[in-house]
Design a protein around this motif. Structure first.
Motif, PDB file in Angstrom:
ATOM      1  N   THR A 127      -3.843   4.813  -0.187  1.00  0.00           N
ATOM      2  CA  THR A 127      -4.610   4.922  -1.441  1.00  0.00           C
ATOM      3  C   THR A 127      -4.028   4.036  -2.543  1.00  0.00           C
ATOM      4  N   ALA A 128      -3.125   3.098  -2.173  1.00  0.00           N
ATOM      5  CA  ALA A 128      -2.519   2.220  -3.184  1.00  0.00           C
ATOM      6  C   ALA A 128      -3.612   1.493  -3.972  1.00  0.00           C
ATOM      7  N   ASN A 129      -3.315   1.248  -5.235  1.00  0.00           N
ATOM      8  CA  ASN A 129      -4.281   0.596  -6.096  1.00  0.00           C
ATOM      9  C   ASN A 129      -3.588  -0.544  -6.873  1.00  0.00           C
ATOM     10  N   PRO A 130      -3.978  -1.823  -6.678  1.00  0.00           N
ATOM     11  CA  PRO A 130      -5.004  -2.318  -5.771  1.00  0.00           C
ATOM     12  C   PRO A 130      -4.621  -2.066  -4.308  1.00  0.00           C
ATOM     13  N   LYS A 131      -5.671  -2.026  -3.468  1.00  0.00           N
ATOM     14  CA  LYS A 131      -5.403  -1.655  -2.073  1.00  0.00           C
ATOM     15  C   LYS A 131      -4.607  -2.726  -1.332  1.00  0.00           C
ATOM     16  N   LEU A 132      -3.825  -2.275  -0.337  1.00  0.00           N
ATOM     17  CA  LEU A 132      -2.966  -3.204   0.409  1.00  0.00           C
ATOM     18  C   LEU A 132      -3.709  -3.877   1.564  1.00  0.00           C
ATOM     19  N   PHE A 133      -4.740  -3.216   2.070  1.00  0.00           N
ATOM     20  CA  PHE A 133      -5.432  -3.745   3.255  1.00  0.00           C
ATOM     21  C   PHE A 133      -6.945  -3.674   3.020  1.00  0.00           C
ATOM     22  N   SER A 134      -7.658  -4.707   3.476  1.00  0.00           N
ATOM     23  CA  SER A 134      -9.113  -4.649   3.285  1.00  0.00           C
ATOM     24  C   SER A 134      -9.726  -3.649   4.274  1.00  0.00           C
ATOM     25  N   ASP A 135      -9.080  -3.422   5.405  1.00  0.00           N
ATOM     26  CA  ASP A 135      -9.565  -2.451   6.385  1.00  0.00           C
ATOM     27  C   ASP A 135      -8.481  -1.375   6.534  1.00  0.00           C
ATOM     28  N   SER A 136      -8.822  -0.118   6.262  1.00  0.00           N
ATOM     29  CA  SER A 136      -7.823   0.967   6.316  1.00  0.00           C
ATOM     30  C   SER A 136      -7.176   1.094   7.692  1.00  0.00           C
ATOM     31  N   LYS A 137      -7.891   0.658   8.727  1.00  0.00           N
ATOM     32  CA  LYS A 137      -7.356   0.816  10.086  1.00  0.00           C
ATOM     33  C   LYS A 137      -6.114  -0.074  10.306  1.00  0.00           C
ATOM     34  N   THR A 138      -5.979  -1.152   9.550  1.00  0.00           N
ATOM     35  CA  THR A 138      -4.874  -2.088   9.771  1.00  0.00           C
ATOM     36  C   THR A 138      -3.524  -1.378   9.673  1.00  0.00           C
ATOM     37  N   PHE A 139      -3.333  -0.593   8.605  1.00  0.00           N
ATOM     38  CA  PHE A 139      -2.015   0.010   8.407  1.00  0.00           C
ATOM     39  C   PHE A 139      -1.632   0.948   9.548  1.00  0.00           C
ATOM     40  N   THR A 188       5.779   7.044  -8.725  1.00  0.00           N
ATOM     41  CA  THR A 188       4.617   6.183  -9.009  1.00  0.00           C
ATOM     42  C   THR A 188       4.927   4.717  -8.691  1.00  0.00           C
ATOM     43  N   PRO A 189       5.149   4.419  -7.401  1.00  0.00           N
ATOM     44  CA  PRO A 189       5.419   3.027  -7.036  1.00  0.00           C
ATOM     45  C   PRO A 189       4.185   2.159  -7.289  1.00  0.00           C
ATOM     46  N   THR A 190       4.417   0.892  -7.575  1.00  0.00           N
ATOM     47  CA  THR A 190       3.270  -0.022  -7.735  1.00  0.00           C
ATOM     48  C   THR A 190       2.813  -0.458  -6.349  1.00  0.00           C
ATOM     49  N   SER A 191       1.667  -1.088  -6.331  1.00  0.00           N
ATOM     50  CA  SER A 191       1.156  -1.639  -5.073  1.00  0.00           C
ATOM     51  C   SER A 191       2.147  -2.664  -4.520  1.00  0.00           C
ATOM     52  N   GLU A 192       2.741  -3.413  -5.423  1.00  0.00           N
ATOM     53  CA  GLU A 192       3.714  -4.436  -5.028  1.00  0.00           C
ATOM     54  C   GLU A 192       4.926  -3.783  -4.343  1.00  0.00           C
TER      55      GLU A 192
END
Ligand SMILES: OC[C@H]1O[C@H](O[C@H]2O[C@H](CO)[C@@H](O)[C@H](O)[C@H]2O)[C@H](O)[C@@H](O)[C@@H]1O
Length: 592
Positions: free
Chosen positions: A42-54, A80-84
Motif C-alpha cells: 500500500t506504499a504511496n506512491p506505489k512501488l509496483f505497477s502490478d501488485s503481483k510483482t512483489f 511512517t517510512p516513505t516509499s523511497e
C-alpha cells in the motif's frame, strides 16, 4: 523444512481441512498476510505497477531476519517510512520475480507432432506448428534450491517442470492446466503432461487440496476441480489404466476435501459453492482489494468483502457480474456487491458429479466393486441436486441459484450449459434438452457475436463479463453441444468451434500473440478490462486451438466466409449463414 516429493498417497496424513496451512506454507508469514506485506503493497506512491510483482519476489534472507529488520526499519522511521525507504528495503531484501525459475524446453517436445497432418489448410497448419513451438516458450523448471529452502520463496515446490499460462502468470494454475494438458497430449507430449499431473497429485498428498495457483498466497482457495478430469484425459490418450488406479486414493482425497469444505444445503440437497478460507485482501492484488474494501465501514464487513473476492477467484471467474447480488436481488452492481459464496454454481456441481463418476470408473478398472457403488451413489446424489435445484424448466437451461433471495439467477453464463460437457443430465432426455438449449441460445442471441460467445451479456468492464470471451468457456459450450448429439446441437458446436479457431487465427496473424481472452464483439481481437492488462502466451488458448485443429483441421479453412469453413458450409444451410450475417451486421458488428 525441505520437501521430499513423496508421491505415495497417505490420506491419513493429509490434512482434512485448511487449519494446518500455516505449517504447510512456510513462507506465508511474508507473502500471505502481515504488516510487511501491507506496508509494501500500500506504499504511496506505489512501488509496483502490478501488485503481483512483489509477492512473486524471492527473499534474500530468512523470513525471521526479514521480519525483524523490517520492524527495525519501521521503528527507525516512526512507523511512517516513505516509499523511497520501502523501495530500498525491497531492493536489499528481495530478488526479482522469476529468479527461482529456469526456462525449460520439454524433453518430449516434437518438431512435427502428428496433429499437424490432420490440418488441410496450409496457413492453419503453419499456425499449428507455431503454437506447438510455444510449448517451449512456456516451459518452466524450478531451481533445486526451491525445494531445499521453500521458506525463501512464494512459489510452491513441485517435482516436475510445468507449462505456465504466460505473461504475468509464471507459475502453474489449477484449472488452466486442464486445457494445457489436453493440448500437450494432442501434441504427443505425454511425459510433460504426466509430470504436471504428478505435481498435482503430490500437492494433494502434501496439502489435501490444490491451491488456485502455484504460490503460497493462494493457500486459502482452490479452482474448479479438474485433477480427476486430467487423469481421465491422460488415460484416454495412453490407455495407462494403472496410472488412474494408482492415483485413486489421492483423487478421492481431493474430492472429499473439496466437498467437505464447500458444501451447503439447498432445498434439502447438499451442493457446493465456491469459498475461501483465508483472511485479508488477496496478496497478489492487495492494493486493489484494500481500495474496494474502503467502501465498507467495519473490519468485519471488509473481511466479508475480501472473502467474496477470493471465492470469486476460486471459481476462476474473477471477476464477473455472475457473482454480484444487488440489494434488489439482480446481477447489477460492482465488486462491492460480490456475494459469490451465496450463489450455488452450475459448473462446480457438474464438475463434482463428473469427479465422482470418473472415480467410480477408475475403481471399476481396479475391480473395487464396493467403491464403484459408493462413488456412483455420490454422483447420483449430486445429479439429483443439479436436477432439482439448478435445472430451470422455464428458462430451459441450468441456472445458478441465489441462496440469499432463494431464487434462480436467470442470467447467461457459458457455465449454464456445463452439465452438457460432463454429461451431468439424464442422457435419455437428450432430445428434449437439446430443443430447449437451442431455444435458449436463440433467445439470448448467443450465435450473433462475431468473436465467440461472451462470458455474460453484461458490459461491466470486469474481465469475466461482456465483451470478453474465454477459451475454456468456448470449450465447455462446443464440447457440451457436441455431446448432446442432435443435428442442431452438433451443427452449432461445429460452427462455434470454427468461429473460435478462425478468430484466434486472425488475431495471431495480426498481432503474433495468443491471448488469455478475446473480444466477442470483434472478430480476431484480444480482450480487455479487469484489474490487469490482457496477457499473452497463452496456455489454455493454445491448448483449445490445438485440440480443435486436431479434431476439425480437415474441415476448417481460413478462406471461406461465415466464421466457418468447409465444415460450416457442410453443416449449415446457405440461408443459415446469410441469416447470421444479416443479424450480426444489423447489430452493427463486423464479422471479419
Ligand atoms: O491476479 C489476479 C488474479 O489472477 C488470476 O486469475 C486469472 O488468471 C488465471 C491464470 O490464467 C486464471 O486461472 C483465472 O481464471 C483468471 O481470472 C488468479 O487465478 C486469481 O486468483 C488472481 O486473483
Amino acid at each position: 523444512k525441505s520437501y521430499g516429493f513423496d508421491l505415495s498417497t497417505d490420506n491419513d496424513n493429509a490434512i482434512a481441512n485448511y487449519e494446518d496451512n500455516d505449517d504447510k506454507f512456510p513462507s506465508c508469514e511474508i507473502y500471505c498476510t502481515g504488516n510487511l506485506l501491507h506496508t509494501i503493497q500500500t506504499a504511496n506512491p506505489k512501488l509496483f505497477s502490478d501488485s503481483k510483482t512483489f509477492v512473486d519476489m524471492k527473499l534474500n534472507n530468512s523470513p525471521d531476519k526479514t521480519l525483524a529488520d523490517f520492524e527495525a526499519l519501521m521503528q527507525a522511521k516512526n512507523q511512517t517510512p516513505t516509499s523511497e525507504d520501502l523501495k530500498k528495503f525491497v531492493d536489499e531484501y528481495f530478488s526479482p520475480k522469476g529468479t527461482e525459475l529456469e526456462a525449460w524446453t520439454p524433453t518430449d517436445w516434437k518438431e512435427n507432432p502428428s496433429f499437424l497432418d490432420l490440418i488441410s489448410d496450409p496457413d492453419l497448419k503453419q499456425w499449428g506448428a507455431e503454437l506447438n513451438n510455444i510449448w517451449k516458450i512456456l516451459g518452466r523448471k524450478m531451481k533445486d534450491e526451491v525445494s531445499k529452502n521453500p521458506e525463501y520463496y512464494s512459489i510452491i515446490p513441485v517435482p516436475n517442470p510445468v507449462i505456465i499460462p504466460g505473461g504475468r502468470f509464471i507459475e502453474f494454475y489449477y484449472w488452466d492446466s486442464y486445457w494445457i494438458i489436453r493440448g500437450l497430449l494432442y501434441s504427443q507430449m505425454h511425459t510433460t503432461a504426466r509430470g504436471m499431473i504428478q505435481n498435482f497429485l503430490s500437492i494433494v498428498n502434501r496439502f489435501g487440496f490444490i491451491p488456485n495457483g502455484g504460490r503460497v498466497y493462494y493457500h486459502g482457495r482452490s479452482q474448479p476441480p479438474l485433477l480427476t478430469g486430467m487423469v481421465k484425459s491422460y488415460v484416454d490418450f495412453t490407455n495407462d489404466d494403472k496410472f488412474a488406479i494408482d492415483a485413486l486414493d489421492t483423487l478421492e482425497h481431493e474430492f472429499e476435501f473439496f466437498t467437505n469444505n464447500h458444501s451447503v444445503t439447498v432445498k434439502n440437497h447438499t451442493l457446493c459453492v465456491y469459498r475461501d478460507s483465508s483472511a485479508g485482501p488477496r496478496p497478489e492484488s492487495y492494493r486493489e482489494d484494500v481500495e474496494t474494501g474502503e467502501e465498507f465501514a467495519t473490519e468485519e464487513e471488509k473481511e466479508l468483502h475480501w472473502s467474496e473476492l477470493k471465492a470469486a477467484a476460486e471459481s476462476g471467474m474473477d471477476f464477473s457480474s455472475r457473482w454480484f447480488i444487488s440489494k434488489d436481488g439482480t446481477n447489477d452492481g460492482n465488486l462491492t456487491n460480490l456475494a459469490t459464496s451465496s450463489i450455488v454454481p452450475v459448473d462446480l456441481n457438474a464438475l463434482l458429479y463428473w469427479n465422482a463418476k470418473l472415480i467410480a470408473e477408475f475403481h471399476s478398472k481396479a475391480g473395487n466393486i464396493k467403491k464403484v457403488t459408493e462413488y456412483e451413489t455420490k454422483a447420483e446424489k449430486i445429479l439429483q441436486g443439479i436436477q432439482e435445484v439448478l435445472w430451470n424448466e422455464e428458462a430451459g437451461v441450468w441456472l445458478d441459484y441465489d441462496m440469499k433471495n432463494e431464487k434462480p439467477r436467470d442470467y447467461f453464463v457459458p457455465t449454464n450449459l456445463s452439465p452438457l460437457w460432463v454429461k451431468a443430465y439424464n442422457i435419455s432426455e437428450s432430445e428434449k434438452i437439446s430443443a430447449s438449449i437451442m431455444a435458449y441460445i436463440e433467445k439470448n442471441k448467443l450465435d450473433t457475436f462475431p468473436g465467440g460467445v461472451p462470458n455474460t451479456l453484461s458490459y461491466t468492464n470486469e474481465q469475466w463479463d461482456a465483451p470478453n470471451v474465454w477459451a475454456p468457456m468456448q470449450y465447455i459450450l462446443v464440447e457440451g453441444l457436441n455431446n448432446l448429439n442432435t443435428p442442431e446441437a452438433k451443427n452449432m458446436s461445429m460452427k462455434w468451434a470454427t468461429k473460435w479457431v478462425k478468430s484466434n487465427f486472425k488475431a495471431f496473424s495480426k498481432d503474433r500473440h495468443m491471448y488469455e481472452k478475446y473480444n466477442a464483439d470483434q472478430f480476431g481481437v484480444g480482450g480487455g478490462g479487469g484489474e490487469y492488462e490482457v496477457q499473452t502466451g497463452f496456455g489454455w488458448s493454445n491448448g483449445v486451438i490445438i485440440e480443435w485443429l486436431s479434431k476439425h483441421g480437415r474441415d476448417i479453412s481460413t478462406g471461406a466466409a461465415g466464421g466457418g469453413g468447409a465444415a460450416a458450409t457442410r453443416v449449415m444451410s446457405v440461408v443459415g449463414v446469410a441469416a447470421v450475417t444479416i443479424v450480426a451486421l444489423i447489430a452493427g458488428r463486423f464479422l471479419w
